[in-house]
Design a protein around this motif. Structure first.
Motif, mmCIF file in Angstrom:
data_model
loop_
_atom_site.group_PDB
_atom_site.id
_atom_site.type_symbol
_atom_site.label_atom_id
_atom_site.label_comp_id
_atom_site.label_asym_id
_atom_site.label_seq_id
_atom_site.Cartn_x
_atom_site.Cartn_y
_atom_site.Cartn_z
ATOM 1 N N UNK A 33 0.790 -1.231 0.000
ATOM 2 C CA UNK A 33 0.000 0.000 0.000
ATOM 3 C C UNK A 33 0.817 1.273 0.000
ATOM 4 N N UNK A 34 2.029 1.227 -0.522
ATOM 5 C CA UNK A 34 2.910 2.394 -0.517
ATOM 6 C C UNK A 34 3.357 2.664 -1.946
ATOM 7 N N UNK A 35 3.457 3.929 -2.334
ATOM 8 C CA UNK A 35 3.858 4.308 -3.687
ATOM 9 C C UNK A 35 5.384 4.460 -3.742
ATOM 10 N N UNK A 36 6.072 3.387 -4.088
ATOM 11 C CA UNK A 36 7.533 3.401 -4.132
ATOM 12 C C UNK A 36 8.064 4.218 -5.308
ATOM 13 N N UNK A 38 6.801 7.077 -6.381
ATOM 14 C CA UNK A 38 6.809 8.456 -5.901
ATOM 15 C C UNK A 38 7.959 8.660 -4.916
ATOM 16 N N UNK A 39 8.169 7.680 -4.032
ATOM 17 C CA UNK A 39 9.265 7.782 -3.074
ATOM 18 C C UNK A 39 10.610 7.883 -3.804
ATOM 19 N N UNK A 40 10.855 6.986 -4.766
ATOM 20 C CA UNK A 40 12.138 6.967 -5.486
ATOM 21 C C UNK A 40 12.352 8.254 -6.267
ATOM 22 N N UNK A 41 11.285 8.818 -6.816
ATOM 23 C CA UNK A 41 11.413 10.074 -7.563
ATOM 24 C C UNK A 41 11.870 11.220 -6.669
ATOM 25 N N UNK A 117 5.387 1.912 -12.613
ATOM 26 C CA UNK A 117 4.345 1.840 -11.600
ATOM 27 C C UNK A 117 4.344 0.446 -11.010
ATOM 28 N N UNK A 118 4.556 0.307 -9.717
ATOM 29 C CA UNK A 118 4.588 -1.018 -9.113
ATOM 30 C C UNK A 118 3.210 -1.666 -9.101
ATOM 31 N N UNK A 119 3.216 -2.998 -9.082
ATOM 32 C CA UNK A 119 1.964 -3.753 -9.004
ATOM 33 C C UNK A 119 1.260 -3.389 -7.711
ATOM 34 N N UNK A 120 -0.039 -3.198 -7.779
ATOM 35 C CA UNK A 120 -0.813 -2.896 -6.587
ATOM 36 C C UNK A 120 -0.803 -1.432 -6.200
#
Length: 142
Positions: A33-36, A38-41, A117-120
């Motif tokens: 449930x986390x947007x990795x 967006x985090x990596x960007x 975009x990661x799965x989920x």
């Protein structure tokens, strides 16, 4: 392959004072449930070269990397400690410009991938094509 391993050891052996740790996901960690993406960007990743005065770091083309050609460096660094941000996608090629050093293994290729975009994730679904028009009614003229 041995040549890349040699320079990777130089990068990994850089003093911890030069390294920035990026805990994946920040304070949320590695969880669902986390947007990795967006985090990596929001992070800046770097390579750190630590070397003696007889060495340097040149950024070169793939051809110059393969041939250990230092005549056409795109960028050159010296001074013993070089920190280079990895802020564009693609493969970046590094070699030591000192005569013979690249051929002895002082070369490194780093590939930076595009974010995906990661799965989920909460990304919107792909667009849906409109349905085909209904067939004409029997007896209708066009």
């Amino acid at each position: 392959m041995e040549s890349v391993v040699g320079i990777l050891i130089l990068v990994v052996a850089a003093p911890a004072a030069y390294a920035t740790q990026h805990p994946v996901g920040g304070s949320s960690g590695w969880t669902t449930g986390f947007d990795y993406t967006q985090w990596a960007n929001g992070q800046t990743f770097v390579v750190v070269f630590s070397y003696g005065s007889s060495h340097g770091v040149d950024v070169v083309s793939q051809t110059d990397f393969t041939n250990c050609n230092t005549a056409n460096a795109l960028q050159s660094y010296s001074g013993g400690n070089t920190i280079i941000s990895l802020n564009s996608t693609g493969t970046i090629y590094y070699i030591c410009p000192t005569s013979g050093h690249c051929g002895q293994g002082m070369k490194l290729a780093v590939t930076v991938g595009a974010s995906t975009t990661p799965v989920g994730s909460n990304a919107p679904p792909p667009p849906v094509s409109p349905p085909p028009p209904p067939p004409p009614k029997s007896g209708a003229t066009q």
